[in-house]
Scaffold this motif. Structure first.
Motif, mmCIF file in Angstrom:
data_model
loop_
_atom_site.group_PDB
_atom_site.id
_atom_site.type_symbol
_atom_site.label_atom_id
_atom_site.label_comp_id
_atom_site.label_asym_id
_atom_site.label_seq_id
_atom_site.Cartn_x
_atom_site.Cartn_y
_atom_site.Cartn_z
ATOM 1 N N VAL A 38 -11.582 -7.790 0.774
ATOM 2 C CA VAL A 38 -11.801 -6.474 0.159
ATOM 3 C C VAL A 38 -10.459 -5.840 -0.192
ATOM 4 C CG1 VAL A 38 -12.579 -4.110 0.612
ATOM 5 C CG2 VAL A 38 -14.054 -6.036 1.191
ATOM 6 N N TYR A 39 -9.502 -5.960 0.721
ATOM 7 C CA TYR A 39 -8.153 -5.439 0.456
ATOM 8 C C TYR A 39 -7.564 -6.090 -0.796
ATOM 9 C CZ TYR A 39 -3.080 -5.257 0.680
ATOM 10 O OH TYR A 39 -1.753 -5.114 0.343
ATOM 11 N N MET A 88 -9.060 -7.598 -3.361
ATOM 12 C CA MET A 88 -9.741 -7.187 -4.589
ATOM 13 C C MET A 88 -9.451 -5.731 -4.933
ATOM 14 S SD MET A 88 -13.396 -9.222 -4.405
ATOM 15 C CE MET A 88 -13.747 -8.894 -2.675
ATOM 16 N N ALA A 89 -9.338 -4.888 -3.894
ATOM 17 C CA ALA A 89 -9.030 -3.472 -4.125
ATOM 18 C C ALA A 89 -7.634 -3.304 -4.714
ATOM 19 C CB ALA A 89 -9.154 -2.696 -2.817
ATOM 20 N N MET A 90 -6.660 -4.021 -4.159
ATOM 21 C CA MET A 90 -5.289 -3.914 -4.663
ATOM 22 C C MET A 90 -5.163 -4.517 -6.065
ATOM 23 S SD MET A 90 -3.712 -2.208 -2.383
ATOM 24 C CE MET A 90 -5.298 -1.404 -2.101
ATOM 25 N N MET A 123 0.827 -1.208 0.000
ATOM 26 C CA MET A 123 0.000 0.000 0.000
ATOM 27 C C MET A 123 0.861 1.258 0.000
ATOM 28 S SD MET A 123 -3.376 -0.676 2.345
ATOM 29 C CE MET A 123 -2.481 -1.056 3.850
ATOM 30 N N GLU A 160 -6.004 -1.432 -13.146
ATOM 31 C CA GLU A 160 -6.378 -0.142 -13.731
ATOM 32 C C GLU A 160 -5.167 0.748 -13.987
ATOM 33 O OE1 GLU A 160 -9.421 1.206 -14.843
ATOM 34 O OE2 GLU A 160 -9.790 -0.948 -14.828
ATOM 35 N N THR A 198 2.346 1.881 -3.431
ATOM 36 C CA THR A 198 1.418 2.405 -4.442
ATOM 37 C C THR A 198 1.290 3.922 -4.347
ATOM 38 O OG1 THR A 198 -0.516 2.089 -3.003
ATOM 39 C CG2 THR A 198 0.071 0.271 -4.469
ATOM 40 N N MET A 221 -7.616 -4.478 -8.299
ATOM 41 C CA MET A 221 -8.199 -3.474 -9.188
ATOM 42 C C MET A 221 -7.245 -2.299 -9.386
ATOM 43 S SD MET A 221 -11.020 -4.215 -10.612
ATOM 44 C CE MET A 221 -11.446 -2.567 -11.178
ATOM 45 N N LEU A 222 -6.595 -1.883 -8.309
ATOM 46 C CA LEU A 222 -5.620 -0.795 -8.406
ATOM 47 C C LEU A 222 -4.515 -1.153 -9.401
ATOM 48 C CD1 LEU A 222 -4.077 1.221 -5.515
ATOM 49 C CD2 LEU A 222 -2.553 0.039 -7.087
#
Length: 283
Positions: free
Chosen positions: A204-205, A207-209, A86, A215, A89, A211-212
């Motif tokens: 959630v973490y 899937m969020a990472m 994190m 994208e 990023t 997607m980050l």
């Protein structure tokens, strides 16, 4: 260790396929090697008497999974890997300390991977093959990406990216083992809620990472042809799924009368289909 990684932000290349392509190639090579060796091991276990080696590996796996020390190390390392990712990023950098932590964690995961890999292949071709298509892909992609941090460069710059958020998988596995080791009764509402909350946050973490990463990485050359037109295979599937699940982001909508009529059909057909799934799942 100076020079092994890109260092501060200006010296690091962006997240792009120029780096990830090579990282994937390294990972694919490692995966292919372990896949072939695993298949040889599986065939050998059928044609030769190697029960002694199988038992040794099974004992090692049990000891690793049952060791409180290993459990704590896995929890700490997986959390640190996820947190460091994190931070990276935001700063788009990879300093020596971050690399050292990531490398140690990666080696640790690999040490855990080897006995599991051996046992799964001792159990047969299908067991080993399934293991390689699931856990093997993730572990060796992480390993290959870490190697890529040192090896891969583009226009004189190295990358800061390695998918260390995949360590969240290790956290979930260690979390489940921790609950068992501490004999936590997950049927109790309070502990059940805690377990659900922890698992949800981690997923959630992840899937969020993911997607980050996707994208920011952008489409590879293979998929760029799909984005030339607004309505293509990918966007159409995306539209249908967001519509039938009632999410409806509104970023892509039909503009023709015929398209809108079909959307009505999709809405009614999709919601009834989801209702059937929910009904069957509840039986």
């Amino acid at each position: 260790m100076s020079g092994l990684v890109c260092g501060e932000g200006p010296n690091c290349g962006p997240l792009s396929w120029n780096y990830v392509d090579t990282q994937l190639l390294i990972s694919a090579g490692a995966w292919g090697l372990f896949f072939i060796l695993g298949q040889i091991l599986a065939i050998k276990s059928r044609t030769s008497n190697i029960d002694e080696y199988r038992e040794r590996m099974e004992i090692i796996v049990v000891k690793l999974h049952g060791s409180p020390r290993i459990l704590v190390i896995e929890l700490v390392m997986s959390v640190s890997s996820c947190v460091l990712f994190m931070f990276r990023t935001y700063h788009r950098s990879m300093n020596e300390m971050s690399f050292l932590c990531e490398a140690v964690a990666c080696i640790f995961y690999f040490v855990l991977f080897i006995p599991n890999w051996a046992v799964k292949h001792f159990n047969g071709l299908s067991s080993g093959g399934f293991f390689m298509l699931t856990e093997g892909v993730l572990e060796l992609f992480l390993l290959g990406s870490m190697a890529g941090l040192v090896i891969v460069s583009h226009e004189g710059k190295k990358t800061w990216f390695s998918p260390s958020f995949l360590a969240s998988k290790h956290f979930l596995a260690a979390w489940k083992r921790a609950l068992i080791a501490m004999k936590v009764n997950t049927s109790v509402p309070a502990t059940q809620i805690m377990d659900i909350l922890v698992v949800t946050i981690v997923k959630v973490y992840f899937m969020a990472m993911l997607m980050l990463t996707v994208e920011n990485l952008g489409d590879p050359e293979l998929l760029k042809s799909f984005t030339k037109d607004k309505w293509n295979t990918v966007s159409s599937v995306y539209f249908v799924l967001t519509t039938v699940t009632t999410v409806g982001f509104g970023d892509i909508v039909p503009v023709t009368s015929l398209g809108r009529l079909f959307t009505i059909v999709i809405i009614f057909g999709g919601t009834s289909w989801l209702a059937q799934i929910a009904y069957r799942g509840g039986q």
